[in-house]
Scaffold this active site. Structure first.
Site, PDB file in Angstrom:
ATOM      1  N   ASP A 171       9.272  -2.797  -3.715  1.00 30.86           N
ATOM      2  CA  ASP A 171       9.604  -1.776  -4.714  1.00 30.86           C
ATOM      3  C   ASP A 171      10.858  -0.950  -4.457  1.00 30.86           C
ATOM      4  OD1 ASP A 171       7.123  -2.727  -5.394  1.00 30.86           O
ATOM      5  OD2 ASP A 171       6.266  -0.780  -5.844  1.00 30.86           O
ATOM      6  N   GLU A 403      -1.600  -0.291   4.525  1.00 24.16           N
ATOM      7  CA  GLU A 403      -0.743  -0.994   3.573  1.00 24.16           C
ATOM      8  C   GLU A 403       0.491  -1.580   4.267  1.00 24.16           C
ATOM      9  OE1 GLU A 403       1.430   0.058  -0.724  1.00 24.16           O
ATOM     10  OE2 GLU A 403       0.446   1.628   0.433  1.00 24.16           O
TER      11      GLU A 403
END
Length: 437
Positions: A171, A403
Site C-alpha cells: 500500500d 501483520e
C-alpha cells in the site's frame, strides 16, 4: 512439539477470525471485512484442517464478481465503524457492472486465486471432492484473469496496470513517493480509523491518504469505467508483484483445466496470454544495472528504479531464465540478506527511504516470504529458501502472529518487533502451510 504449538495457535486465530457469512477477516478491529488476496492465502491455511471453510472462503469472494470478471479488493459483508474508507465512500453501486448487491470497493488486489485453487487441490486428501469444487469455481477465476488482459492492458503487451496503490497490496511502498510528487491532491476532511488501532508512526501519513482518496474520487466520477481510469488516473503502474501473481495464477489454471479435462480453448488462451506476459515482463521490467525487476510508471513512461520484495516475486512464476535468476538472487542476498536481519524486508534496507517499522516501507511480511520461499526452491536455491522459511517461523514464534515485522534482528530481543494487526489471518494461514512442507 514447538511446531505443533504454533500450528495450534494459528488454527485458533483462523477460526476466531472466521465469520458466520463465510469469510475470514484479516484481524479484529483494523480490518473488519473480507479482503481479496487475504482470502486466497487464508484458504490455503484452512485447507490443511478445515477444507469446507477454505472452499467457503473462495466461494464467498467469487460471489462478489462483477459482470466483466472483476473481483473487488474489499467486500463489505457487514457494517463496521472501525475502518475508513468504508462502503459509503467507495460507492461501488456507481458501476453498472455490479451484480451482487453486497457493497464493495471499485479496485482489486493481486490475483492469487488460480494458485490458491491449485494449492488447495494438492493439500486435499479427498481429490474427488476438491476436483468437484474446482469445477464449480474455475471458470469465474478464469474470467478474473481475462478481465485484466481485456481491460488493464492498454498497450496489448501482456502487462496489466494497477490504478491505485491499494491494488498493489504494497500500500504505502516508498516506490509510490515518486508518483505522489507528481500529484496535487485536494485536502480531504476525514477521520482515520487505522491509527486508533495501531501506532500512527507505523501507518501511512494523512498526506498520503489525500492522494489515495483523490484517485478513488477520479474513478467514482467515471463510474469505475476502466477506459476513463486509464485515461485520467495519475497512478498507472505495471507492478512486478501484481503481474507475477497474475501469471502464476494463469499457470495454475492451465494445469487445473488439464487435470479436469476439456476446455482446450481456455487452455490455449491462457498459454498465449501467459507467454506474451512473460516476454514483455522480461523486456520491460528488468533493470540491467540494478539486476532486479522494477515497477513501470505508465503515466510518466519510466521505470521506477528501486528494489523491494516485489522485485524478487517473479521467481515464484519462473519468469526469469536461470542466468537472470542468478543475478536476481545475487541482488537479494547483497541488499536483503545480511546476517543481522531477517529476510525479506519489503524495501531495500540500503536505501534512504527504508523505514523498518512502517508498513510497506521496510518490514517483513509473511505472504511475500511465502512467495519468495517457493520461488527460490523452483530455481534450486534451497538453502536460501530454507533461511526465508526459518526466518518466517522464528519471527512468528518470537513475536506472535502480527501483520508485519521488523527486519532488524536486534529489535527482536524483547519479542516486541511485530507491528500492525495482531492475530493476523494470513500470517497464521501461511505458517500452517510452511510447516506442512
Amino acid at each position: 512439539m514447538k511446531d505443533q504449538k504454533l500450528i495450534s495457535k494459528a488454527r485458533e486465530i483462523l477460526n476466531n477470525n472466521y465469520q458466520e457469512k463465510g469469510f475470514t477477516i484479516p484481524c479484529q478491529g483494523l480490518y473488519p471485512f473480507q479482503w481479496n488476496w487475504d482470502s486466497g492465502f487464508i484458504a490455503i491455511g484452512f485447507a490443511h484442517f478445515d477444507m469446507e471453510k477454505a472452499k467457503k472462503e473462495i466461494k464467498t469472494l467469487i460471489d462478489s464478481q462483477w459482470s466483466n470478471g472483476f473481483i473487488p479488493h474489499i467486500i463489505f459483508h457487514n457494517e463496521s465503524d472501525t475502518y475508513f474508507p468504508g462502503s459509503e465512500f467507495h460507492q461501488s453501486s456507481l458501476s453498472p457492472l455490479v451484480v451482487n448487491k453486497v457493497p464493495t470497493t471499485g479496485m482489486t488486489q493481486p490475483h492469487v486465486l488460480g494458485f490458491t485453487l491449485e494449492r488447495m487441490y494438492h493439500i486435499a486428501e479427498n481429490k474427488e471432492d476438491i476436483t468437484a469444487f474446482i469445477k464449480t469455481t474455475i471458470d469465474a477465476v478464469y474470467e478474473y484473469s481475462l478481465y485484466f488482459y481485456k481491460h488493464r492492458d492498454p498497450l496489448d503487451e501482456g502487462l496489466v496496470y494497477i490504478y491505485h496503490n491499494w491494488e498493489s497490496g504494497t500500500d504505502n511502498s516508498p516506490i509510490w513517493d515518486d508518483i505522489w510528487n507528481t500529484m496535487k491532491s485536494p485536502e480531504y476532511k476525514f477521520e482515520r480509523r487505522d491509527t486508533t488501532h495501531v501506532d500512527a508512526s507505523q501507518r501511512p501519513s494523512n498526506e498520503e491518504y489525500n492522494h489515495y482518496l483523490h484517485i478513488i474520487e477520479i474513478a467514482k466520477a467515471h463510474n469505475y469505467n476502466d477506459e476513463k481510469i486509464a485515461e485520467l488516473s495519475p497512478f498507472l503502474i505495471q507492478d512486478p508483484l501484481f503481474n507475477t501473481v497474475l501469471i502464476a495464477s494463469n499457470q495454475s489454471l492451465i494445469r487445473l483445466y488439464e487435470l479436469i479435462g476439456g476446455n482446450e480453448d481456455k487452455i490455449a488462451t491462457l498459454k498465449q496470454l501467459t507467454e506474451k506476459s512473460i516476454q514483455s515482463f522480461n523486456d520491460k521490467l528488468y533493470d540491467e544495472e540494478l539486476k532486479a525487476y522494477c515497477h513501470y510508471d505508465l503515466r510518466n513512461k519510466k521505470l521506477l528504479r528501486y528494489t523491494s520484495s516485489s522485485s524478487f516475486a517473479p521467481l515464484f512464476a519462473e519468469i526469469p531464465d536461470q542466468k537472470r535468476a542468478e543475478e536476481l538472487v545475487g541482488t537479494l542476498m547483497d541488499k536483503f540478506g545480511n546476517e543481522d536481519q531477517y529476510m525479506c524486508a519489503s524495501f531495500d534496507p540500503t536505501h534512504e527511504r527504508y523505514k523498518p517499522k512502517q508498513y510497506w516501507r521496510g518490514p517483513v511480511w509473511i505472504n511475500l516470504n511465502w512467495l519468495l520461499y517457493h520461488g527460490l526452491n523452483k530455481y534450486g536455491y534451497n538453502t536460501i529458501a530454507q533461511r526465508v522459511k526459518d526466518d518466517s517461523i522464528e519471527i512468528l514464534e518470537k513475536n506472535g502472529f502480527y501483520e508485519y515485522f521488523d527486519a532488524r534482528k536486534e529489535e527482536h530481543k524483547n519479542n516486541t518487533a511485530g507491528y500492525g494487526g495482531n492475530n493476523f489471518s494470513w500470517s497464521a494461514a501461511l505458517l500452517i502451510d510452511l510447516l506442512s512442507e
